[in-house]
Structure formats: structure tokens, C-alpha cells
Design a protein around this motif. Structure first.
Motif, PDB file in Angstrom:
ATOM      1  N   GLU A  64       0.822  -1.206   0.000  1.00 31.16           N
ATOM      2  CA  GLU A  64       0.000   0.000   0.000  1.00 31.16           C
ATOM      3  C   GLU A  64       0.861   1.263   0.000  1.00 31.16           C
ATOM      4  N   THR A  99       2.087   1.888  -3.459  1.00 34.60           N
ATOM      5  CA  THR A  99       1.009   2.451  -4.273  1.00 34.60           C
ATOM      6  C   THR A  99       0.870   3.946  -4.029  1.00 34.60           C
ATOM      7  N   GLU A 156     -18.212   2.782  -8.289  1.00 40.93           N
ATOM      8  CA  GLU A 156     -17.161   1.857  -7.849  1.00 40.93           C
ATOM      9  C   GLU A 156     -16.555   2.256  -6.515  1.00 40.93           C
ATOM     10  N   VAL A 157     -16.620   3.558  -6.217  1.00 43.11           N
ATOM     11  CA  VAL A 157     -16.030   4.059  -4.979  1.00 43.11           C
ATOM     12  C   VAL A 157     -17.127   4.752  -4.168  1.00 43.11           C
ATOM     13  N   SER A 213     -16.480  -2.298  -3.774  1.00 47.08           N
ATOM     14  CA  SER A 213     -15.355  -2.815  -2.987  1.00 47.08           C
ATOM     15  C   SER A 213     -14.353  -1.750  -2.557  1.00 47.08           C
ATOM     16  N   ALA A 214     -14.560  -0.506  -2.969  1.00 50.59           N
ATOM     17  CA  ALA A 214     -13.626   0.549  -2.566  1.00 50.59           C
ATOM     18  C   ALA A 214     -14.382   1.626  -1.795  1.00 50.59           C
ATOM     19  N   VAL A 215     -13.956   1.845  -0.551  1.00 54.43           N
ATOM     20  CA  VAL A 215     -14.668   2.782   0.319  1.00 54.43           C
ATOM     21  C   VAL A 215     -13.685   3.757   0.961  1.00 54.43           C
ATOM     22  N   MET A 216     -14.029   5.013   0.937  1.00 53.89           N
ATOM     23  CA  MET A 216     -13.227   6.041   1.580  1.00 53.89           C
ATOM     24  C   MET A 216     -14.079   6.620   2.709  1.00 53.89           C
ATOM     25  N   ARG A 226     -13.771   4.081  13.652  1.00 50.43           N
ATOM     26  CA  ARG A 226     -13.227   2.908  12.990  1.00 50.43           C
ATOM     27  C   ARG A 226     -14.376   1.998  12.555  1.00 50.43           C
ATOM     28  N   ARG A 239     -16.059  -1.595  10.765  1.00 50.29           N
ATOM     29  CA  ARG A 239     -15.880  -3.015  10.458  1.00 50.29           C
ATOM     30  C   ARG A 239     -16.505  -3.272   9.092  1.00 50.29           C
ATOM     31  N   HIS A 284     -13.722  -8.293   1.540  1.00 46.34           N
ATOM     32  CA  HIS A 284     -13.570  -7.900   0.135  1.00 46.34           C
ATOM     33  C   HIS A 284     -13.567  -6.384  -0.049  1.00 46.34           C
ATOM     34  N   ILE A 285     -13.886  -5.649   1.012  1.00 44.30           N
ATOM     35  CA  ILE A 285     -13.904  -4.189   0.901  1.00 44.30           C
ATOM     36  C   ILE A 285     -12.539  -3.603   1.237  1.00 44.30           C
ATOM     37  N   LYS A 286     -12.065  -2.727   0.343  1.00 47.95           N
ATOM     38  CA  LYS A 286     -10.832  -1.979   0.595  1.00 47.95           C
ATOM     39  C   LYS A 286     -11.268  -0.659   1.218  1.00 47.95           C
ATOM     40  N   LYS A 332     -10.411   2.855   3.169  1.00 44.06           N
ATOM     41  CA  LYS A 332      -9.397   3.846   3.505  1.00 44.06           C
ATOM     42  C   LYS A 332     -10.065   4.919   4.347  1.00 44.06           C
ATOM     43  N   VAL A 337      -9.907   8.689   6.172  1.00 46.55           N
ATOM     44  CA  VAL A 337      -9.289  10.005   6.256  1.00 46.55           C
ATOM     45  C   VAL A 337      -9.976  10.706   7.413  1.00 46.55           C
TER      46      VAL A 337
END
Lengths: 210, 210
Positions: free
Chosen positions: A8, A11, A147-148, A171-174, A180, A182, A186-188, A190, A192
């Protein structure tokens, strides 16, 4: 591409290198050495060479990297050669500020929709982005190929929000909520957290001045 | 207080615990065990006990923590028992969105001033916050007792910006420009890079779908 071996942190650095190359390309520079790039942008030249070596042979001894070619490579590696559709959940101050921010950001992330549970907000627009009822999240996400997902709801609603997202296959979450979360494997995810960042600065100020 | 032994990660967790306690207090809860707190907010109960033990004996066996008392302690530990004045440099989309965000955030961080080098922006206001000429940064920072500087300028201007900040004696800086900055050792620099975070999600999407 040895994508499975790339951390990561690597990346994130690739993303920073891309921004450096964008600036160099905008300034009309044709080639750059890892040393010159490191010096200009406050990076580590050995780290640059090591990170890029993960993806092939880009540099030429004595000449350096071709700015345009390396830029194209990084864009492909980072999946930035196509548009990503973003949905923001929470149309409060933060959500609308983010919608505004991403809208003018010259990037491959386009906010397709906002979502909220407040009847006074549903149906209204932020710029040209509509605010939908969170109840219709799955349907709108599918229609707009989101997608996000960006979580910009109050802390107490964030876990329920990620559970809604989880059911859609996104599968992509910001996450911008200061809590925090849970999530399924399969979910990425991140996070901030601007408030904890400010508060850790506050801690530093409190203990620095003693 | 063993502040010198407390890591940055611990400080961030204290900030998260405080947010949990705020929610519990708002819900009228009088006491909470580390286990209940961990379960409710997705934290680690042993970690909570360990982190708090750095600062004294707060819990009571079988009863847990007194929500109100622990909350007051954390507020003091984090230096949140007083107001901090914030200056945002860069009155573009991001800077003004941040000014707006912090203004409504119920926190101890108050944006006192915005700064820009664009003559069309200088003198205008965002809400009731004036945009000053960056040339007057030191004078305005001193007058308004600015303790935290937020960098919201384009990447290429960020290093010059932190050098301006550096000359004023401000020691807490939050950087939103997507570039790594070099700063004096006395500056506590925190970076929030929303673009690289998005781009690392993009990398994940690109390589997840292969």
C-alpha cells in the motif's frame, strides 16, 4: 505486473511520483533522473528506483526516465486510464464540500451521486449532482456504475452506512467519519480522519508548550 | 503525564476514544467498560485499557469508566480545553471547503483567516472569514494568534508555503497538498492526501478486477 507484491505504501508513492511527473510534463521537461526528481520533490532517489523496478525497466542509465512514457505507465498501473464513478453518502457540509472538491479536481474520479436520509435534502442538487434517498443506494449505484463509495455521515451512522455499501458489491470505500469501521474482507477501506489529525496536532501543541 | 512516551498512534486513538465518549455522553450513558466501548465502536478493549493507563487510573473494576470524568480527562490530555486558532493558506476550492467544514465542526479549532496570492481573492470573505494577502501572513498570524496552519495550495506551491509558515514560529501544520514537504524539526507536520488515497483505491480496483 507484480501487483500482488506491491504494498500500500508503494502504491501511495506511485501516486506521488505521478503528480511529480505531471508537474514536469506541464513544465515541458522531457526526461528526469531519479536523483533530480527526488531533489525537486523531497523524495528518496533509491526508493524511486526500487518502486519503479517492481513494474519493469523504465530508466536509462545516464539519461534517466522519459517523463511522458513513465507518466503513461504510472497512469495505467494505478488504473487511472479510465474514469471511476464515485458516490458520496452524507450530503451535509462535508459531503457537499467533497462533491465540490472532486468536481473541480482534475482526476479520474467523478462524483455521480450524493445520498442522504434527510427528506429536506433528497431531490436537491449540489452543482449538477443529485441527492438521492439512501434507501435507493443499491439501485442508483448499479445504474451509475459506482465503484467508490465515500462515507461523509456523522460517526454514529457510519457503521450502518458501510453495511449498506457492503450489500451492493462496491469494494472501494473512503471513510471521512471519525470512527473505525468493520467491513467485509472484500472491501478496501481507507479512512481520512481530519478531526483526529487536528486533535493530534492539538496534543502536540499542548505538550510542546509546557 | 508521561507525554514524552506517548506515540502518535496512541494520540490518534485517544482522539477516537474521546469521540466515542462524546456519543455515549450525548446518549446519557454514565459509565462504560472497555469491553462495551470496544464492541460498540469496533476497537480493541486491551488497547483501550493500555492507552488510558499511560495517563493514570481511570477505570474501576466491575464498573468501568465514568463517561463524564474520562471525557474531561481526555479533553485536557489532548489540549482541547482551549480554543486553537487556525489559518488556511490557499483560498481555492479546497481551502474554502475546509474553512466551511471547520466552521461548522463542533471543535476547538476556529479558522481565523484565509490567505492567498490571488489579487481577485484577497479582501473577499468566505462566510465571515477574510482572505488576506499571503505576504501579510506573519503579521495576521501574530495578530490572530494562529497556532495551526493548513496548507491548501497546489502541489507546486506547497514547499514555498511551508517556508513562509516556518518563519513565523507556528509549529503545527496540516498539509492537504499532494506532495511531501521538507520542514524544520520544530514543525509538527501532518499530511492528509485525498488524491493519493483515491488513487490507491483506484490501484486496488484496477488489480482487483483482473
Amino acid at each position: 505486473m507484480k501487483s500482488d507484491k506491491v504494498s500500500e505504501q508503494t502504491t501511495k508513492r506511485l501516486s506521488i511520483y505521478l503528480r511529480c511527473l505531471n508537474e514536469l510534463a506541464a513544465a515541458g521537461q522531457v526526461s528526469v533522473s531519479s536523483e533530480a526528481c527526488a531533489k525537486r520533490f523531497g523524495l528518496n532517489s533509491a526508493q524511486i528506483r526500487k518502486d519503479l523496478a517492481n513494474f519493469g525497466e523504465f530508466g536509462h542509465r545516464g539519461v534517466g526516465y522519459n517523463v511522458s512514457a513513465l507518466r503513461e505507465h504510472l497512469i495505467r498501473i494505478l488504473g487511472l486510464d479510465r474514469q471511476h464513478s464515485v458516490g458520496i453518502i452524507g450530503a451535509g457540509r462535508l459531503g457537499t464540500a467533497l462533491a465540490d472538491y472532486y468536481r473541480v479536481l482534475d482526476s479520474n474520479f467523478a462524483v455521480a451521486a450524493l445520498f442522504d436520509n434527510d427528506k429536506d435534502k433528497i431531490g436537491k442538487k449540489v452543482g449538477d449532482i443529485e441527492i438521492f434517498d439512501i434507501k435507493n443506494f443499491a439501485a442508483v449505484a448499479k445504474r451509475d456504475n459506482i465503484e467508490v463509495a465515500v462515507i461523509a455521515v456523522p460517526a454514529g451512522e457510519a457503521q450502518a452506512t458501510i453495511e449498506i455499501i457492503d450489500k451492493t458489491g462496491i469494494s472501494a470505500v473512503m471513510n471521512f467519519a471519525p470512527v473505525r469501521l468493520r467491513a467485509s474482507a472484500h472491501i478496501k477501506l481507507k479512512s481520512v480522519d481530519m478531526t483526529t489529525t487536528l486533535e493530534s496536532l492539538s496534543y502536540f501543541l499542548a505538550n510542546d508548550s509546557q
